[in-house]
Design a protein around this motif. Structure first.
Motif, PDB file in Angstrom:
ATOM      1  N   UNK A  63       0.811  -1.219   0.000  1.00 19.29           N
ATOM      2  CA  UNK A  63       0.000   0.000   0.000  1.00 19.29           C
ATOM      3  C   UNK A  63       0.845   1.270   0.000  1.00 19.29           C
ATOM      4  N   UNK A  64       2.117   1.147   0.383  1.00 16.58           N
ATOM      5  CA  UNK A  64       2.996   2.318   0.420  1.00 16.58           C
ATOM      6  C   UNK A  64       3.623   2.614  -0.942  1.00 16.58           C
ATOM      7  N   UNK A  65       3.464   1.702  -1.896  1.00 20.47           N
ATOM      8  CA  UNK A  65       4.046   1.876  -3.218  1.00 20.47           C
ATOM      9  C   UNK A  65       2.958   2.143  -4.237  1.00 20.47           C
ATOM     10  N   UNK A  66       3.150   3.072  -5.155  1.00 19.90           N
ATOM     11  CA  UNK A  66       2.127   3.342  -6.170  1.00 19.90           C
ATOM     12  C   UNK A  66       1.967   2.150  -7.101  1.00 19.90           C
ATOM     13  N   UNK A  67       0.735   1.902  -7.522  1.00 18.71           N
ATOM     14  CA  UNK A  67       0.490   0.797  -8.446  1.00 18.71           C
ATOM     15  C   UNK A  67       1.159   1.048  -9.787  1.00 18.71           C
ATOM     16  N   UNK A  68       1.273   2.330 -10.165  1.00 17.57           N
ATOM     17  CA  UNK A  68       1.915   2.689 -11.430  1.00 17.57           C
ATOM     18  C   UNK A  68       2.692   3.986 -11.234  1.00 17.57           C
ATOM     19  N   UNK A  89      -4.071   6.789  -2.253  1.00 20.22           N
ATOM     20  CA  UNK A  89      -4.042   5.880  -3.395  1.00 20.22           C
ATOM     21  C   UNK A  89      -3.735   4.454  -2.967  1.00 20.22           C
ATOM     22  N   UNK A  90      -3.038   4.316  -1.827  1.00 14.46           N
ATOM     23  CA  UNK A  90      -2.681   2.995  -1.341  1.00 14.46           C
ATOM     24  C   UNK A  90      -3.866   2.136  -0.948  1.00 14.46           C
ATOM     25  N   UNK A  91      -5.036   2.751  -0.776  1.00 17.62           N
ATOM     26  CA  UNK A  91      -6.237   1.973  -0.449  1.00 17.62           C
ATOM     27  C   UNK A  91      -6.759   1.204  -1.652  1.00 17.62           C
TER      28      UNK A  91
END
Length: 408
Positions: A149-154, A386-388
Motif C-alpha cells: 500500500x505504500x508503493x504506487x500501483x503505477x 491511493x494505497x487503499x
C-alpha cells in the motif's frame, strides 16, 4: 493559561516562546471539536487542549511518562486546531517544543527507535529511497499488503523538462520521496510553468527540506538541512529568482517556517527570512497567470483533497479548487473537507491504525460525489489515499497537464 515554568524549562532556547503560547490559550475547547484524533478516540488528552495541558505540566516540572509521549505522538500536527482557535494559539510550535523535551526524558522502546532512525536514514535521501522503492516495485507481488500500500500501483515516467530559457525564473524544491513515487509531478509543473513563460532553474545541491528529521524530534538535524538548502538556493536568490516553488504542500509548510525557526541564528536569520518570504506553493504561482489561455480539455469530474498543510499551515484552502474550476474541471462536493487523511508525514508508519481509520473516512467523503479521479497537492496524501486501491489519486498538476495534452 497561567503558567510557571520550571527552572530547567526556563533554560530552554524557546522558553519565552513556549510560555507566551501557553498564556495565549483560554481553555475554550473549540479546537477539540475539530481535532481528528479526538473525534476517533474521544479522549481529552488526544485533543489539542489536553495536549496543551500535558505540555504545560512538562514545562512546569511535573513527572513525564510514556503516556504523555503517546498522547503527543498521536497528534497529526494537522493544525486544524489553529484554524479553529479564536485566540491564535500557535499550537504546532508549542507541540514541537514539548515533544523535544519529552523525547529527552522518556526512553522509547527499541522498536520505535529503530523505526524512527530507519525513517530518518532513508526518507530524506532521494537516491537511497528511490533504490528501495524500485526494489519494492520489483518484489511487489510477494510484499505484504501493508508494504504494498505504500508503493504506487503505477509510476508515471517524468518525461523531458524544458531548458531554462525565460527571463522569469523560479527554483523548485524536488523533495525526498516524490522523485521516486511520483516523478512526473515536478516535471509536469516545470513544463506548465515553461508554457507560461517561467523557467525552473536547477538547484541540485538542495535536498530534503528538513521536515522529516524535525518532526521526528531530531530538530537540530532538521534545521541543519534547512541551512544547507538556504546555501544551495542563495546564489539564485541573489540573482533574482522570483520564487522558491513547492509542489508538495508538506515541504512548503516547513520551508515557510525557516525564517521563524532560524530567527536567532546570527549567520542564517536574514537569509532564512528571505527564503521563507520567497516560498510559494505551485498554486500561488499559477493563480496569478492567464491559465485559461492554455486550452485545457477538462472533462473529468474531480474530488479535491486539500492537504492539511495547504489549508491550515499555508492558509491556501480553496485556491486549487478555484484554479481547477477556472480551467473547466467539474469538482464534486467533499464533506468535512477540513479533516486530515492520516498521512501526516511519517504518521502513517508510526501510527498505522489511526492513520488507516482517518484514510478510510476521508476516502468515503471524497468518493461520495462519484468522482473519476481524486486530486491532491501533497505526495504524502497522494500515496496514502491511493494505497487503499480505490479511486485513483494524482497530483492536480499532472491532471491539468494530461488534460492539456488530452491524454486522460
Amino acid at each position: 493559561m497561567q503558567t510557571t515554568l520550571s527552572e530547567s524549562s526556563k533554560r530552554l532556547a524557546r522558553a519565552e516562546e513556549a510560555e507566551s503560547i501557553l498564556r495565549s490559550c483560554v481553555h475554550c475547547g473549540f479546537c477539540t471539536a475539530t481535532c481528528p484524533t479526538y473525534q476517533l478516540l474521544g479522549d481529552e488528552l488526544d485533543g489539542p487542549r489536553g495536549r496543551i495541558y500535558l505540555i504545560k505540566q512538562v514545562l512546569e516540572g511535573e513527572p513525564v511518562s510514556a503516556s504523555t509521549q503517546l498522547h503527543l505522538d498521536r497528534c497529526l500536527t494537522c493544525r486544524n486546531c489553529e484554524t479553529t482557535c479564536p485566540s491564535g494559539v500557535k499550537y504546532h510550535d508549542l507541540l514541537d517544543i514539548g515533544r523535544a523535551v519529552v523525547e529527552q526524558q522518556v526512553p522509547r522502546p527499541l522498536s520505535q527507535r529503530l523505526l524512527r532512525e530507519g525513517l530518518r536514514a532513508v526518507v530524506p535521501r532521494p537516491a537511497l529511497f528511490k533504490a528501495l522503492a524500485r526494489t519494492g516495485q520489483a518484489l511487489r507481488p510477494v510484499l505484504p499488503a501493508s508494504l504494498k500500500a505504500k508503493l504506487p500501483a503505477q509510476v508515471v515516467a517524468p518525461g523531458q523538462r524544458p531548458q531554462a530559457r525565460h527571463a522569469r525564473r523560479v527554483l523548485l524544491l524536488e523533495g525526498c520521496v516524490q522523485p521516486a513515487l511520483s516523478p512526473n509531478t515536478n516535471a509536469a509543473a516545470a513544463r506548465l510553468l515553461d508554457r507560461l513563460g517561467i523557467s525552473v532553474e536547477p538547484a541540485r545541491e538542495a535536498g530534503c527540506c528538513g521536515a522529516v528529521d524535525y518532526h521526528l524530534n531530531a530538530q537540530a538535524q532538521g534545521l541543519q538541512r534547512a541551512r544547507r538548502n538556504i546555501d544551495a538556493w542563495w546564489p539564485a536568490v541573489e540573482a533574482g529568482a522570483e520564487a522558491i516553488v513547492q509542489t508538495a504542500s508538506g515541504c512548503g509548510a516547513f520551508v515557510r517556517e525557516y525564517g521563524h525557526l532560524l530567527e536567532h541564528d546570527p549567520h542564517y536569520a536574514a537569509k532564512a527570512a528571505r527564503v521563507s518570504a520567497l516560498a510559494r506553493d505551485l498554486v500561488e504561482v499559477l493563480r496569478d497567470e492567464p491559465v485559461e489561455h492554455l486550452g485545457v480539455c477538462a472533462e473529468q469530474r474531480l474530488a479535491f483533497h486539500c492537504p492539511c498543510t495547504l489549508q491550515h499551515a499555508l492558509k491556501l484552502g480553496g485556491e486549487v479548487e478555484r484554479l481547477l474550476r477556472r480551467l473547466g474541471f467539474t469538482l464534486t462536493a467533499v464533506p468535512d473537507g477540513h479533516l486530515c487523511c492520516g498521512s501526516a508525514g511519517t504518521y502513517s508508519l508510526t501510527q498505522p491504525q489511526l492513520s488507516r481509520q482517518l484514510r478510510d473516512n476521508r476516502l468515503n467523503a471524497l468518493e461520495s460525489g462519484k468522482p473519476q479521479l481524486i486530486a491532491t497537492a501533497n505526495i504524502g496524501c497522494q500515496t496514502h489515499l491511493d494505497g487503499a486501491g480505490r479511486t485513483p489519486v494524482r497530483h492536480w498538476i499532472e491532471i491539468v497537464e494530461a488534460a492539456l495534452n488530452q491524454e486522460i
